[in-house]
Design an enzyme around this catalytic site. Structure first.
Site, short mmCIF file in Angstrom:
data_model
loop_
_atom_site.label_atom_id
_atom_site.label_comp_id
_atom_site.label_asym_id
_atom_site.label_seq_id
_atom_site.Cartn_x
_atom_site.Cartn_y
_atom_site.Cartn_z
N ASN A 135 -10.22 -0.07 0.93
CA ASN A 135 -8.76 0.00 0.85
C ASN A 135 -8.33 -0.54 -0.52
OD1 ASN A 135 -6.02 -0.36 1.02
ND2 ASN A 135 -6.05 -1.41 3.00
N CYS B 213 0.82 -1.23 0.00
CA CYS B 213 0.00 0.00 0.00
C CYS B 213 0.85 1.27 0.00
CB CYS B 213 -0.90 0.02 1.22
SG CYS B 213 -1.88 -1.45 1.38
N HIS C 55 -3.32 7.09 3.68
CA HIS C 55 -3.73 5.80 3.13
C HIS C 55 -5.14 5.51 3.61
CE1 HIS C 55 -3.86 1.85 1.64
NE2 HIS C 55 -3.65 1.23 2.79
N1 ACO Z 1 -18.10 -8.80 10.48
C1 ACO Z 1 -18.49 -9.14 11.71
N2 ACO Z 1 -17.63 -9.54 12.67
C2 ACO Z 1 -16.33 -9.56 12.33
C3 ACO Z 1 -15.87 -9.22 11.06
C4 ACO Z 1 -16.82 -8.83 10.11
N3 ACO Z 1 -16.48 -8.48 8.86
N4 ACO Z 1 -14.52 -9.34 11.04
C5 ACO Z 1 -14.15 -9.73 12.26
N5 ACO Z 1 -15.25 -9.88 13.04
C6 ACO Z 1 -15.30 -10.29 14.42
C7 ACO Z 1 -14.10 -11.08 14.84
O1 ACO Z 1 -14.26 -12.45 14.49
C8 ACO Z 1 -14.11 -10.87 16.34
O2 ACO Z 1 -15.03 -11.75 16.89
P1 ACO Z 1 -14.72 -12.51 18.28
O3 ACO Z 1 -14.54 -11.40 19.28
O4 ACO Z 1 -15.93 -13.34 18.49
O5 ACO Z 1 -13.46 -13.28 18.02
C9 ACO Z 1 -14.66 -9.47 16.49
O6 ACO Z 1 -15.30 -9.15 15.25
C10 ACO Z 1 -13.60 -8.42 16.76
O7 ACO Z 1 -12.56 -8.60 15.84
P2 ACO Z 1 -11.28 -7.72 15.91
O8 ACO Z 1 -10.25 -8.27 14.99
O9 ACO Z 1 -10.92 -7.50 17.34
O10 ACO Z 1 -11.82 -6.34 15.32
P3 ACO Z 1 -11.09 -4.98 15.26
O11 ACO Z 1 -11.84 -3.98 16.03
O12 ACO Z 1 -9.62 -5.10 15.51
O13 ACO Z 1 -11.26 -4.62 13.73
C11 ACO Z 1 -10.05 -4.64 11.68
C12 ACO Z 1 -10.74 -5.49 12.75
C13 ACO Z 1 -11.08 -3.76 11.01
C14 ACO Z 1 -9.46 -5.58 10.62
C15 ACO Z 1 -8.95 -3.79 12.31
O14 ACO Z 1 -8.13 -4.57 13.13
C16 ACO Z 1 -8.12 -3.10 11.30
O15 ACO Z 1 -8.57 -2.22 10.59
N6 ACO Z 1 -6.82 -3.43 11.18
C17 ACO Z 1 -5.95 -2.86 10.21
C18 ACO Z 1 -6.25 -3.49 8.92
C19 ACO Z 1 -5.60 -2.78 7.78
O16 ACO Z 1 -5.60 -1.59 7.74
N7 ACO Z 1 -5.09 -3.55 6.86
C20 ACO Z 1 -4.53 -3.11 5.69
C21 ACO Z 1 -3.36 -2.18 5.88
S1 ACO Z 1 -2.17 -2.29 4.67
C22 ACO Z 1 -2.90 -2.60 3.29
O17 ACO Z 1 -3.65 -1.76 2.94
C23 ACO Z 1 -2.77 -3.87 2.52
#
Ligand code: ACO
Length: 339
Positions: free
Chosen positions: A296, A126, A266
């Site tokens: 993204n 990215c 980003h």
């Molecule tokens: N819908 C519903 N529930 C979901 C989903 C979904 N799409 N995805 C995950 N969950 C659930 C999980 O299973 C978890 O359930 P559990 O508690 O029963 O285990 C719960 O939601 C919480 O999950 P977390 O991973 O703790 O959620 P978080 O608040 O951390 O959000 C996210 C997840 C959005 C992926 C966040 O961590 C994030 O944005 N991280 C950075 C990701 C990123 O930016 N990546 C790309 C960067 S570089 C590039 O662009 C390639």
């Protein structure tokens, strides 16, 4: 064949490098959060509150990364009134090239008719568009090239696991481009900072498809040909490295956060942007955000947002712009530009 030689390296003073045109392209097909509710166990509300994303665009099966990159490039060329023969170098930043080789930049060259250009791709996930910007800046400021086309383009839909709710809600397809030139007595790139940390290679990667793990029927079954991500860890690292990188670029530019008119980050997750805004002490209205409509789009994201901000008048001549990105590698980069 090249019809004219580029200027040779020289001891002349470094030249200012300006962005003289921008362009972007997104595929027509819209995939909404409600559409995703029918594909995996998720909800519009979960996706919106955790990421800020409402919908994203998905390319057609026969629409490759270079096709999107070409559309964005032609828009930038039209805006800058640059003819294809004038382009000395094309750099495409992508994690989803048309093929392992030749470079996607070579396909763009063929499609736009940039017969005098040298071409290569940059792999910085990215962060790639700002890596390309810095490479272009170096070549132009040192009088090696006059006109450089940089493109961020990705078709992440081809490497997304559409059964994994943890990742499939985040990504979309698109392309953004910019043309860079020396424009005497004009504004331009003031400073750029790039960084990487290879100890985090495993928190955001596509495990299969390279020489470490060539694709086999078995590992396709295990979905090793798709994006694997430790979301929480990526989130933490993104906030820290984007803030540190931006602070360094601003310091090198001799500016403070309050001098910046528009931050173009980003477009991964609204909560990441809110966290860096908080650390920078800047209000959210200083940030240009379009991730709600496109998700993204990896290397394309900051380039598409820059083009939109430019075309909609959000950035004006003389404004100080801060671009800040983050991606797999891990990699990160920031550029301070006076528009
Ligand atoms: N819908 C519903 N529930 C979901 C989903 C979904 N799409 N995805 C995950 N969950 C659930 C999980 O299973 C978890 O359930 P559990 O508690 O029963 O285990 C719960 O939601 C919480 O999950 P977390 O991973 O703790 O959620 P978080 O608040 O951390 O959000 C996210 C997840 C959005 C992926 C966040 O961590 C994030 O944005 N991280 C950075 C990701 C990123 O930016 N990546 C790309 C960067 S570089 C590039 O662009 C390639």
């Amino acid at each position: 064949m090249r019809t004219s030689l580029p200027p040779h390296r020289s001891n002349k003073p470094r030249r200012t490098v300006s962005i003289v045109g921008t362009g972007s392209y997104v595929p027509e097909r819209v995939l909404t959060n409600h559409d995703l509710e029918k594909m995996v166990d998720t909800s519009d509300q979960w996706i919106r509150t955790r990421t800020g994303i409402r919908e994203r665009r998905i390319a057609k099966d026969d629409e490759a990364t270079s096709d999107m990159a070409t559309r964005a490039s032609l828009a930038a060329m039209e805006q800058a009134k640059v003819a294809p023969e004038e382009i000395d170098l094309i750099i495409v930043a992508t994690a989803t090239p048309d093929h392992s080789f030749p470079a996607t930049a070579c396909f763009v060259q063929k499609k736009i008719g940039a017969i005098n250009a040298a071409c290569f791709d940059v792999s910085a996930a990215c962060s790639g568009f700002l890596y390309a910007l810095e490479i272009a800046q170096q070549f132009i400021s040192t009088h090696v090239y006059n006109t450089v086309l940089i493109v961020g383009a990705d078709k992440l839909s081809t490497i997304t696991d559409w059964t994994d709710r943890n990742t499939c809600v985040l990504f979309g397809d698109g392309a953004g481009a910019a043309l860079l030139r020396n424009r005497p007595d004009s504004h331009g790139v003031i400073s750029t900072h790039m960084g990487s940390d290879g100890t985090f290679t495993d928190i955001l990667m596509m495990p299969g498809g390279g020489t470490r793990c060539p694709i086999t029927p078995e590992n396709i079954h295990e979905r090793l040909n798709t994006i694997h991500m430790a979301g929480k860890e990526v989130y933490k690292q993104a906030v820290t490295s984007m803030f540190n990188s931006a602070t360094r670029a601003l310091h090198d530019a001799g500016l403070r956060y309050e001098d910046i008119d528009c931050v173009i980050p980003h477009q991964a997750n609204l909560r990441i942007i809110e966290a860096i805004a908080d650390r920078m002490g800047l209000p959210m209205d200083k940030f240009y955000i379009n991730l709600d409509r496109f998700g993204n789009t990896s290397a394309a994201a900051v380039a598409m947002a820059l083009d939109e901000a430019h075309r909609t008048g959000r950035i004006q001549i003389g404004d100080y712009i801060l671009l800040v990105v983050f991606g797999g590698g891990l990699t990160w980069a920031s550029s301070v530009i006076q528009w």
